[in-house]
Design a protein around this motif. Structure first.
Motif, mmCIF file in Angstrom:
data_model
loop_
_atom_site.group_PDB
_atom_site.id
_atom_site.type_symbol
_atom_site.label_atom_id
_atom_site.label_comp_id
_atom_site.label_asym_id
_atom_site.label_seq_id
_atom_site.Cartn_x
_atom_site.Cartn_y
_atom_site.Cartn_z
ATOM 1 N N ASN A 169 0.828 -1.209 0.000
ATOM 2 C CA ASN A 169 0.000 0.000 0.000
ATOM 3 C C ASN A 169 0.858 1.253 0.000
ATOM 4 N N SER A 186 2.437 1.816 -3.362
ATOM 5 C CA SER A 186 1.551 2.334 -4.400
ATOM 6 C C SER A 186 1.233 3.805 -4.144
ATOM 7 N N GLU A 228 2.052 7.151 -6.680
ATOM 8 C CA GLU A 228 1.260 8.341 -7.006
ATOM 9 C C GLU A 228 2.123 9.598 -6.835
ATOM 10 N N ARG A 273 -5.996 3.289 -9.949
ATOM 11 C CA ARG A 273 -6.262 1.941 -9.421
ATOM 12 C C ARG A 273 -6.845 1.032 -10.492
ATOM 13 N N TYR A 274 -7.273 1.597 -11.606
ATOM 14 C CA TYR A 274 -7.811 0.731 -12.664
ATOM 15 C C TYR A 274 -6.714 0.149 -13.547
ATOM 16 N N ARG A 306 -2.625 -2.510 -11.824
ATOM 17 C CA ARG A 306 -3.011 -3.764 -11.183
ATOM 18 C C ARG A 306 -1.768 -4.478 -10.660
#
Lengths: 291, 506, 217
Positions: free
Chosen positions: B186, B189, B193, B241-242, B245
């Motif tokens: 987490n 990721s 960003e 988030r789409y 993956r």
């Protein structure tokens, strides 16, 4: 779960790749740059044409790479990532100090006697004058780029000479707009009351209708000084073949296409040598921009 | 001493250390404000703002040639930089308990990506490696710290059941890593960003990412083009988030280096020269190391730099940081109800989320750049930019936190709910987030120096513009010390007030 | 003689929970530790585990699982010491058929066959407990030390678990709260009360009522 190991493996693998992909991309291309003294779109238009001209005349693939700052242009030249550059007086002197063997080979006809305009917003009430306008003191003032000759070096020199003080102590606020186009825009909008701008950039902007003379006008003109020039690295003869430097010089001096010349804008290109820029070096040392 | 009856109520309220600290910070900011220049110097800021607003509603996606490639490159730089930084950070986190490692990590993360890029520009030129390392190095320092904290805090009951004779490696991968993996994933990721923002901003100094074209568009006043680029950037982050993956990460990372584009060739001699000549202080370079004069000159050299540049730069950095910190806090407290279930229905919350996402996705550098164009040079654009960006981040975190508060059924509503029930409950968490951002805000004030605000970063940028790399490195070293000091102070205050959060979130 | 303590004070951080403990356990014994919760059974077990140099398997009360790893992996962890790190990592990413074949019967015997590749964190408390037991069984060794290993199992399951443990380990020391089960399963009962060993006798010599005093104030 497998994604974590894949991640690790991939990272290791591509570390090797990173080294392999990037270098030598321009190994045989003759690359040049220019100080970003104006809007990038204009520069790109101008120098892409120059690149095509050089490729055609030299028979060697030539390419222009845009940079975002004067320092980046000097650094790229110093690091041999470009071999030729359209420098201003100060950036050229810096580059040639840092790269032994580098030579100034051509300058614009106008660059023998270049000028800086001090411009002021109408609300200041400053009027055009022959002598240095001492009533500048206490105003807000913007230079162009920190590394510019016409936008920084020469105006700072004259400010220091006339007030015997650093600009920070003369003006209530001192800024660096970044380039000449922005200097004009900032003074015209009133963000700064006074600014210093390259006279060619001013004429260019005036012609393309970007200047409202009711808001901003010239209040003083500096005495002439040498400015822009093409500077080439000393080791190009080794890299291409003997006489390459001379051929580049000839090709630049023979640039006759009126469109191309107008885009600089220069009447023509004439021979130049390092010694022509001694006055710039002296001034730069005097105001401690070069050690 | 007169005995006081134990049940007598004190006549004046007694304030908790948390409140006192807050008041202290607000007071400090007020004092700073008195010394800061926050004037609007443009005569007609509305004219340019109108043009910007018009540009924002008329985005021109055709203006940038090869827009797709620009977006891909922005992603590729972020991917390569974050992947490299995360792997290095992970390895470092294993030896993070060693003092020198901790200090090294604190130092590398004290230097903003933009300054790393400027440093690598000197060594590597406009090579893709410049951008990748500029992201990877500070991120390695940040990741090392957060990973190490995560591993340290983890409850690892499986460790004691391992058979005797289990190897270190096996023990680590079976019993230690798996249960913290989800936190690490987490956080990484989230870093990605941030990496996208960093990657975009690196374009402002010449790397071929979105920022390159944004800088051009903004500085030439092509606001429709700028709007198109910004919208693309928001979409990129909103859809993260789409397309990001877990299963595809390996594939992305593998192809990313091929999308960085080509750049100038890397020349070893430039790197050697930078490290052995350029950054050596001029007096040492020019004089003999044994001559007393050399060292006297060095003393003068560093003294002058400290007094004329470092000191004023530090003062400006401090003023800006303190004001921005307090305004950030005020904004965060004002904004968080927008996304809190306690205050608004789904419609307002959705709008609130969009608003906060846009604010926090916009790199503070770009915000400052825009406000600077609008209002002219002063500390005002910097304060507003830093506060909006960071206020949106903290507002988002506090808003989410407030949803977890359980209220009694007959609790008050509206402003009373806000003042009596919610704010007191989230305030500790809010302060913890804010103090975590302290160091970040200070690091960001430095990059605003590149835009002309006279913080330490301004003097570093000036030294780089003069190709005086020795001075630049000296000032960067000052910057590092300053940042590490603030980080320590923030940790001390958090400790004193017993504030704790997971570092990963702020 | 597998375990030996003589006149020792046992506890954490210098505060003894158990005082003046002397105890020997020989190979082949099946010992049940009984007593109120908090009496010090866990302390005794962990001291025995730490003191013993050879290989013993441990089933802690908190089953000591890695929640994000599958049952297979958690059980496989009992054999980490037998393989190289590289082989272990290979199995972490990509379980080998030979290892699955080794682990499957153990897991099936305790009724976890269907859960083999479920993450341990998704299992019920009883299933987690049985996973920990499977791990101990795969690990093997001279003895197993278990802290309430059947606390979450019903009677039938408990017997199956204890049978499985007996088939693998010659020596077994378990803390147990179900006195009947303890009497049925063990060869020796050790009762703990008031920080001391209050009872230590062969299981066949003890009846249920003999143990009641351990649970009275």
């Amino acid at each position: 779960m497998p994604s974590r190991i894949t991640l690790l493996l991939c990272s290791a693998l591509w570390l090797l790749l990173l080294g392999g992909v990037s270098p030598h991309a321009f190994a045989d291309t003759f690359v040049f740059t220019a100080i970003p003294d104006e809007d990038e779109a204009r520069l790109r238009q101008r120098f892409d044409k120059v690149a095509a001209y050089l490729s055609r005349e030299l028979g060697v693939e030539s390419k222009y790479i845009p940079v975002k700052s004067y320092a980046a242009a000097v650094t790229a030249f110093r690091n041999d990532q470009v071999q030729l550059a359209w420098f201003g007086g100060l950036s050229g002197v810096r580059a040639r100090t840092l790269v032994p063997g580098a030579e100034a080979i051509a300058q614009g006809y106008e660059d023998q006697a270049f000028l800086t305009y001090f411009i002021a917003h109408a609300s200041t009430g400053l009027k055009s004058s022959q002598t240095f306008p001492k009533d500048l003191a206490g105003k807000t003032f913007t230079f162009g780029s920190k590394g510019s000759t016409s936008g920084r070096l020469m105006p700072e020199f004259y400010v220091r000479q006339n007030f015997m003080k650093a600009p920070d102590d003369v003006f209530t606020k001192v800024g660096f707009s970044g380039n000449h186009a922005k200097t004009i825009a900032l003074v015209q909008s009133g963000a700064y009351q006074v600014g210093a701008v390259n006279f060619k950039a001013w004429e260019n902007a005036l012609q393309s209708g970007k200047i409202d003379l009711a808001k901003v006008s010239i209040i003083w003109t500096t005495p002439p000084y040498p400015d822009y020039q093409w500077t080439i690295r000393g080791d190009v003869d080794k890299r291409w073949k003997t006489g390459f430097k001379q051929r580049v010089t000839d090709v630049l001096l023979n640039m006759k296409d009126p469109d191309l010349l107008a885009s600089f804008p220069r009447k023509s290109f004439i021979p130049a040598k390092n010694a022509d820029y001694q006055p710039i070096l002296d001034v730069a040392k005097q105001i401690k921009l070069i050690d | 001493m007169a005995a006081v009856p134990s049940n007598a109520a004190p006549t004046t309220p007694r304030y908790s250390p948390v409140v006192k600290t807050s008041v202290g910070f607000v007071a400090a900011a007020a004092v700073c404000l008195a010394f800061a220049d926050i004037s609007i110097t443009t005569l007609d800021p509305w004219l340019e703002m109108k043009r910007m607003a018009w540009g924002a509603v008329t985005p021109d996606f055709g203006a940038v040639a090869g827009l797709g490639m620009v977006v891909l490159r922005t992603i590729a730089f972020a991917l390569c930089g974050v992947a490299l930084g995360a792997v290095a950070g992970f390895l470092l986190s294993q030896i993070f308990h060693l003092g020198p490692v901790r200090w090294m990590c604190a130092s590398v993360r004290a230097i903003h990506e933009l300054f790393w890029a400027l440093i690598f520009l000197q060594m590597l030129g406009l090579s893709p490696l410049t951008g990748v390392l500029a992201i990877a190095i500070p991120y390695a320092g940040i990741c090392a710290k957060v990973y190490a904290e995560t591993l340290e805090e983890a409850q690892l009951p499986a460790l004691r059941t391992l058979p005797k004779g289990t190897g270190i490696l096996s023990a680590f991968f079976f019993a230690r890593l798996p249960d913290v993996w989800v936190h690490i994933k987490n956080y990484t990721s989230y870093r990605f960003e941030c990496g996208l923002r960093s990657s975009a901003v690196l374009g402002f100094i010449g790397l071929p990412t979105l920022g390159f074209h944004l800088e051009t568009a903004f500085s030439e006043g092509n606001y429709s083009e700028a709007a198109a680029l910004m919208i693309l950037f928001y979409l990129l982050i909103a859809t993260l988030r789409y397309w990001m993956r877990p299963k595809l990460v390996g594939f992305y990372v593998l192809i990313a280096p091929f999308l960085l584009g080509s750049g100038a060739a890397i020349n070893m001699s430039n790197i050697v020269r930078f490290l052995t000549v350029d950054i050596v202080p001029a007096p040492l370079r020019e004089g003999g190391l044994l001559a007393g004069q050399t060292w006297r000159n060095l003393g003068d050299w560093s003294g002058t730099l400290l007094m004329d540049q470092a000191l004023p730069g530090m003062v400006a950095t401090l003023l800006l940081t303190q004001i921005a910190l307090v305004v950030t806090g005020v904004l965060a407290l004002a904004l968080f109800p927008l996304i809190s279930e306690k205050f608004f229905g789904p419609v307002v919350r959705t709008l609130g989320h969009v608003f906060l996402v846009v604010l926090r996705s916009t790199p503070e550098f770009i915000l400052a750049y825009v406000f600077l164009q609008l209002w002219g040079p002063s500390m005002l654009p910097a304060i507003v930019a830093l506060s909006l960006h960071n206020g949106a981040i903290i507002g988002h975190l506090v808003g989410r936190f407030s949803d977890e508060v359980r209220l009694r059924p007959d609790s008050p509503r509206g402003i009373n709910l806000y003042g009596f029930e919610i704010v007191p409950r989230v305030y500790g968490q809010f302060l913890a987030f804010l103090f975590y951002r302290w160091e970040v805000i200070m690091r960001e004030t430095a990059i605003l120096g590149i835009l002309g605000i006279a913080t330490l970063g301004f003097f570093v940028d000036s030294a780089l513009a003069d190709i005086r790399l020795d001075r630049a490195m000296f000032l960067i070293a000052v910057m590092v010390v300053f940042n590490v000091a603030v980080d320590s102070l923030s940790r001390y205050i958090r400790g004193r007030l017993h504030l704790s959060t997971r570092a990963g979130q702020a | 003689m597998l375990f030996r303590l003589s006149n020792e004070n046992l506890g954490y951080d210098g505060t003894p929970v158990l005082r003046d403990i002397s105890l020997t356990v020989s190979a082949g014994e099946r010992v049940a530790l009984v007593g109120e919760s908090g009496a010090g059974k866990s302390t005794l077990l962990s001291v025995l585990q730490n003191r013993y140099d050879g290989n013993t398997a441990l089933i802690p009360q908190d089953p000591g699982l890695v929640r994000s790893l599958s049952v297979f992996h958690n059980v496989y962890m009992g054999s980490l010491h037998r393989h190289s790190a590289a082989y272990n990592l290979l199995n972490l990413v990509w379980p080998r058929q030979s290892e699955i074949a080794r682990i499957r019967p153990i897991v099936e015997r305790l009724g976890l066959g269907e859960k083999l590749f479920e993450p341990a964190g998704a299992l019920s408390g009883g299933q987690q407990q049985r996973t920990a037991i499977c791990r101990a069984i795969l690990q093997g060794g001279d003895a197993v030390l278990g802290d309430e290993p059947v606390s979450a199992a019903d009677n039938h399951q408990s017997r199956a678990i204890l049978a499985a443990l007996s088939d693998t380990f010659k020596t077994i020391i378990l803390a147990m709260h179900d006195v009947d089960l303890a009497l049925e399963f063990s060869t020796r009962i050790i009762g703990i009360k008031g920080g001391c060993i209050a009872l230590d006798a062969p299981a066949h010599a003890v009846t249920r009522s003999d143990l009641d005093f351990l649970y009275r104030d």
